[in-house]
Design a protein around this motif. Structure first.
Motif, mmCIF file in Angstrom:
data_model
loop_
_atom_site.group_PDB
_atom_site.id
_atom_site.type_symbol
_atom_site.label_atom_id
_atom_site.label_comp_id
_atom_site.label_asym_id
_atom_site.label_seq_id
_atom_site.Cartn_x
_atom_site.Cartn_y
_atom_site.Cartn_z
ATOM 1 N N GLY A 254 0.901 -1.278 -0.134
ATOM 2 C CA GLY A 254 0.181 0.232 0.490
ATOM 3 C C GLY A 254 0.827 1.164 -0.271
ATOM 4 N N GLY A 255 1.757 1.133 0.564
ATOM 5 C CA GLY A 255 2.749 2.414 0.809
ATOM 6 C C GLY A 255 3.524 2.398 -1.233
ATOM 7 N N PHE A 256 5.247 3.430 -0.742
ATOM 8 C CA PHE A 256 4.810 3.530 -1.825
ATOM 9 C C PHE A 256 6.240 3.954 -1.247
ATOM 10 C CE2 PHE A 256 1.834 6.341 -3.958
ATOM 11 C CZ PHE A 256 0.782 5.954 -4.655
ATOM 12 N N GLN A 257 7.021 3.078 -3.246
ATOM 13 C CA GLN A 257 8.930 3.187 -3.158
ATOM 14 C C GLN A 257 9.149 4.381 -3.191
ATOM 15 O OE1 GLN A 257 8.930 0.320 -7.038
ATOM 16 N NE2 GLN A 257 9.927 -0.598 -5.082
ATOM 17 N N GLY A 258 10.554 4.916 -3.026
ATOM 18 C CA GLY A 258 10.855 6.147 -4.221
ATOM 19 C C GLY A 258 11.505 5.875 -4.975
ATOM 20 N N ARG A 259 12.415 4.766 -5.604
ATOM 21 C CA ARG A 259 12.843 4.060 -6.449
ATOM 22 C C ARG A 259 12.726 3.009 -6.854
ATOM 23 N NH1 ARG A 259 19.612 4.421 -5.162
ATOM 24 N NH2 ARG A 259 18.864 4.337 -3.155
ATOM 25 N N THR A 260 13.368 2.295 -8.121
ATOM 26 C CA THR A 260 12.696 1.259 -8.393
ATOM 27 C C THR A 260 13.725 -0.001 -7.949
ATOM 28 O OG1 THR A 260 12.668 1.778 -10.595
ATOM 29 C CG2 THR A 260 12.715 -0.156 -10.365
ATOM 30 N N ASN A 261 12.586 -1.407 -7.187
ATOM 31 C CA ASN A 261 13.001 -2.093 -6.541
ATOM 32 C C ASN A 261 13.820 -1.714 -5.410
ATOM 33 O OD1 ASN A 261 12.995 -4.332 -8.809
ATOM 34 N ND2 ASN A 261 15.030 -3.364 -9.415
ATOM 35 N N ALA A 365 -5.331 1.979 0.071
ATOM 36 C CA ALA A 365 -4.547 1.033 0.597
ATOM 37 C C ALA A 365 -2.780 2.056 0.822
ATOM 38 C CB ALA A 365 -3.989 0.195 -0.812
ATOM 39 N N LEU A 366 -2.732 3.398 0.805
ATOM 40 C CA LEU A 366 -2.167 4.079 1.036
ATOM 41 C C LEU A 366 -1.805 4.405 2.523
ATOM 42 C CD1 LEU A 366 0.971 5.363 1.009
ATOM 43 C CD2 LEU A 366 -0.318 7.505 -0.324
ATOM 44 N N GLN A 367 -3.594 4.989 2.947
ATOM 45 C CA GLN A 367 -4.426 4.818 3.896
ATOM 46 C C GLN A 367 -3.553 4.229 5.158
ATOM 47 O OE1 GLN A 367 -7.392 7.664 4.222
ATOM 48 N NE2 GLN A 367 -7.169 7.236 1.862
ATOM 49 N N GLN A 368 -4.004 2.301 4.900
ATOM 50 C CA GLN A 368 -3.975 1.688 5.091
ATOM 51 C C GLN A 368 -2.696 1.680 5.465
ATOM 52 O OE1 GLN A 368 -4.458 -1.908 2.941
ATOM 53 N NE2 GLN A 368 -6.420 -1.053 2.930
ATOM 54 N N TYR A 369 -1.183 1.734 4.593
ATOM 55 C CA TYR A 369 -0.080 2.242 4.942
ATOM 56 C C TYR A 369 0.742 2.596 5.812
ATOM 57 C CZ TYR A 369 4.530 1.502 4.505
ATOM 58 O OH TYR A 369 6.209 1.305 4.831
ATOM 59 N N ILE A 370 -0.360 3.968 5.912
ATOM 60 C CA ILE A 370 0.854 5.630 7.130
ATOM 61 C C ILE A 370 0.026 4.705 8.230
ATOM 62 C CG2 ILE A 370 -0.360 7.323 7.272
ATOM 63 C CD1 ILE A 370 -0.323 8.387 3.932
ATOM 64 N N LEU A 371 -1.438 4.113 8.641
ATOM 65 C CA LEU A 371 -2.358 4.017 10.045
ATOM 66 C C LEU A 371 -1.629 2.992 10.460
ATOM 67 C CD1 LEU A 371 -5.755 5.471 8.428
ATOM 68 C CD2 LEU A 371 -4.447 6.969 10.492
ATOM 69 N N LEU A 372 -2.304 2.280 9.687
ATOM 70 C CA LEU A 372 -0.981 0.619 9.950
ATOM 71 C C LEU A 372 0.115 0.162 10.184
ATOM 72 C CD1 LEU A 372 -3.256 -1.849 8.792
ATOM 73 C CD2 LEU A 372 -4.055 -0.621 10.890
ATOM 74 N N CYS A 373 0.834 0.912 9.404
ATOM 75 C CA CYS A 373 2.486 0.219 9.693
ATOM 76 C C CYS A 373 3.237 1.358 10.032
ATOM 77 C CB CYS A 373 2.721 -0.244 8.121
ATOM 78 S SG CYS A 373 1.424 -1.256 7.238
ATOM 79 N N SER A 374 3.126 2.913 9.796
ATOM 80 C CA SER A 374 3.937 3.854 9.919
ATOM 81 C C SER A 374 3.616 4.128 11.055
ATOM 82 C CB SER A 374 3.649 4.534 8.881
ATOM 83 O OG SER A 374 4.550 4.142 7.521
ATOM 84 N N GLN A 375 2.358 4.058 11.732
ATOM 85 C CA GLN A 375 2.145 5.443 12.650
ATOM 86 C C GLN A 375 2.255 4.163 14.012
ATOM 87 O OE1 GLN A 375 -1.980 7.623 14.341
ATOM 88 N NE2 GLN A 375 -2.722 5.459 13.186
ATOM 89 N N GLU A 376 2.933 5.099 14.869
ATOM 90 C CA GLU A 376 3.040 4.817 16.590
ATOM 91 C C GLU A 376 2.172 4.929 17.471
ATOM 92 O OE1 GLU A 376 6.580 4.429 18.237
ATOM 93 O OE2 GLU A 376 7.745 4.143 16.858
ATOM 94 N N LEU A 381 5.450 8.998 13.750
ATOM 95 C CA LEU A 381 5.262 8.264 12.134
ATOM 96 C C LEU A 381 6.314 8.065 11.697
ATOM 97 C CD1 LEU A 381 2.485 10.227 12.139
ATOM 98 C CD2 LEU A 381 1.323 8.252 11.023
ATOM 99 N N ARG A 382 6.754 6.691 11.503
ATOM 100 C CA ARG A 382 7.800 6.109 10.630
ATOM 101 C C ARG A 382 7.998 5.606 9.652
ATOM 102 N NH1 ARG A 382 6.540 0.723 14.534
ATOM 103 N NH2 ARG A 382 4.615 0.658 13.183
ATOM 104 N N ASP A 383 8.781 5.623 9.139
ATOM 105 C CA ASP A 383 9.616 4.720 7.663
ATOM 106 C C ASP A 383 8.750 3.471 7.253
ATOM 107 O OD1 ASP A 383 10.785 2.788 5.737
ATOM 108 O OD2 ASP A 383 12.390 3.391 6.344
ATOM 109 N N LYS A 384 8.502 2.830 8.225
ATOM 110 C CA LYS A 384 8.113 1.165 8.526
ATOM 111 C C LYS A 384 8.326 -0.246 10.000
ATOM 112 C CE LYS A 384 10.689 -0.519 4.677
ATOM 113 N NZ LYS A 384 11.428 0.882 4.215
ATOM 114 N N PRO A 385 7.602 0.079 9.373
ATOM 115 C CA PRO A 385 7.628 -1.360 11.526
ATOM 116 C C PRO A 385 8.756 -1.647 11.220
ATOM 117 C CG PRO A 385 5.422 -1.944 9.960
ATOM 118 C CD PRO A 385 6.444 -1.393 9.209
ATOM 119 N N GLY A 386 9.632 -1.781 12.723
ATOM 120 C CA GLY A 386 11.087 -1.928 12.675
ATOM 121 C C GLY A 386 11.623 -0.613 13.421
ATOM 122 N N LYS A 387 11.358 0.143 12.393
ATOM 123 C CA LYS A 387 12.073 1.467 12.538
ATOM 124 C C LYS A 387 11.840 2.593 13.453
ATOM 125 C CE LYS A 387 14.249 1.004 8.380
ATOM 126 N NZ LYS A 387 15.616 1.504 8.493
#
Ligand code: FPP
Ligand code: ZN
Length: 453
Positions: A254-261, A365-376, A381-387
């Motif tokens: 659901g989130g975005f990458q900054g560049r390919t791969n 899907a992007l909102q899901q990523y932000i709320l569920l994976c990036s939100q503490e 908020l963070r890059d991804k879970p674990g960060k």
């Protein structure tokens, strides 16, 4: 249960849909069985507490990210504004005083008092002061000196250097042009050949790189696209391949990458999501007749584009200032023989008040990523879970969330429909001006102030 029964059918539906959607997320993101759908709620109070704490230590003893302190101000102040909160007057005064001490004697802002002025921290300081708003903040900016600083950073090639003797790149072009535009000091000298530089950075993939020959990246693509809009040369880019490139940067998470791969990351919710906000406005503009190029043609008359621009001046929404209109078109004319997009002239008539544009990305899907994976849940908020959370990711995740919530809306003045906002409607954030990434009403405050003065 009793309170559930007392809800209207629509409200019940909304809750049931949220619950079902959340059950799917639980499986998809492998969340613990105990997870509840309240995780889709933006934890406003905790975010504000985390942000406010971050702003209190900007004095001389504050040396974490010592050369980046105006950035910390911007990330925090902008996040607080997105959450529709304010900082208390004493903290506001201290922040204005601190930023004034970062202002160099010859213009521009440095990372801290006594340091060398830099374009990135100048952008951060100006956006911070615009976000605070009001006479004290806005009049603390020395616009004459700032203009001189921008001229000093301008390279003969057309690009800008980040600082005296520093690197030339797309960030430098964007920060210089954005600041000049916000402060109403943009002129032909600053604009000259910037478009050629940005154009030389669009890669075979369609995105824009930091420098000619490098890899396309979301951060630079946002900067390059926004710059081209601000200087009214956006039609020179290959917008079709740029759109293809950014569409394919959204991951299955659901989130975005900054560049390919590369991996997805919450901050690209804005760098890539903001590109969609800009493209949406470009796509909703009318095309106007090309400006005559030949000698003598149209002499003594306003070009069709200039006419359209001035007609639109002062009108509703974002239209007036999504670009600078025809004022720099003579520079763009060196290359442009096709019709130009006039972003000023947005056609509101057929869409006002309706959610009628299909986003080019999966906004829910992007909102899901932000709320569920990036939100503490306890704030930030963070890059991804674990960060870990940080102010940079908090700012750009929230900016991206605000963009998502309005991704169906063509008319920015009307509130989004409930189904465009994932989770409770209280998740709704303030709208931003996507060219500058400042909250829209703060942008209008600055616009009024710098048009008068
Ligand atoms: C206004 C302003 C100053 C804008 C800056 C724009 C911006 C975010 C540029 C990104 C720079 C970059 C190449 C990061 C890659 O980092 P990485 O290799 O750690 O990350 P990645 O794996 O996600 O590419
Ligand atoms: Zn990031």
């Amino acid at each position: 249960m009793e309170s559930f029964r007392s809800l209207t059918v629509t409200q019940r539906d909304q809750i049931l849909v949220e619950q079902q959607v959340f059950d799917i997320f639980k499986t998809f993101y492998n969340l613990p069985p105990s997870s509840q759908s309240f995780m889709l709620e933006l934890q406003r109070e905790n975010h504000v507490e985390y942000l406010t704490k971050g702003l209190t230590g900007l004095g001389p003893s504050f040396c974490v990210l010592d050369a980046n302190r105006p950035w910390i101000c911007y990330w925090i102040l902008h996040s607080i504004a997105l959450l529709d909160e304010f900082v208390d007057p004493e903290l506001e005064d201290n922040t204005i005083d601190f930023l004034s001490r970062c202002q160099g004697p010859n213009g521009g802002y440095a990372g801290g008092p006594g340091q060398m002025p830099h374009l990135a921290t100048t952008y951060a300081a100006v956006n911070s002061l615009v976000t605070l708003g009001g006479d004290k903040a806005l009049s603390s900016i020395n616009r004459e000196k700032l203009y001189m600083f921008l001229r000093q950073m301008k390279d003969a090639s057309g690009g800008f250097r980040m600082h005296d003797g520093g690197e030339i790149d797309v960030r430098a072009c964007y920060t210089a042009i954005s600041v000049a535009s916000l402060l109403n000091i943009l002129d032909d000298e600053l604009v000259q050949n910037v478009g050629n530089y940005i154009l030389s950075c669009q890669t075979y993939e369609g995105g824009i790189s930091g420098e000619p020959g490098s890899e396309a990246h979301g951060g630079y693509t946002f900067c390059g696209l926004a710059t081209m809009i601000l200087i009214n040369e956006v039609d020179r880019l290959d917008l079709s391949s740029l759109t293809d490139w950014v569409v394919f940067r959204q991951g299955v998470e659901g989130g975005f990458q900054g560049r390919t791969n590369k991996l997805v990351d919450g901050c690209y919710s804005f760098w890539q999501g903001g590109i969609f906000a800009l493209l949406k406005r470009l796509n909703s503009t009318k095309r106007v007749k090309p400006i005559p190029l030949g000698d003598g043609e149209g002499s003594g008359e306003e070009s069709p584009q200039t006419t359209a621009s001035s007609d639109a001046a002062g009108e509703e929404g974002l239209n007036e200032d999504l670009s600078l209109g025809g004022s720099h078109s003579e520079i763009g004319d060196q290359h442009n023989t096709s019709s130009q997009v006039n972003v000023i002239d947005i056609d509101h008539n057929h869409s006002k008040g309706h959610a009628n544009v299909e986003p080019l990305f999966n906004s829910l899907a992007l909102q899901q990523y932000i709320l569920l994976c990036s939100q503490e849940l306890n704030g930030g908020l963070r890059d991804k879970p674990g960060k870990s959370r940080d102010h940079y990711h908090t700012c750009y995740c929230l900016s991206g969330l605000s963009v998502c919530q309005r991704s169906w809306l063509e008319d920015e003045d009307s509130p989004p429909l409930p189904r465009a906002v994932l989770g409770p409607y209280s998740n709704l954030l303030e709208p931003i001006h996507p060219l500058y990434n400042v909250v829209l009403d703060r942008y209008w405050g600055a616009h009024e102030f710098f048009t008068k003065s």
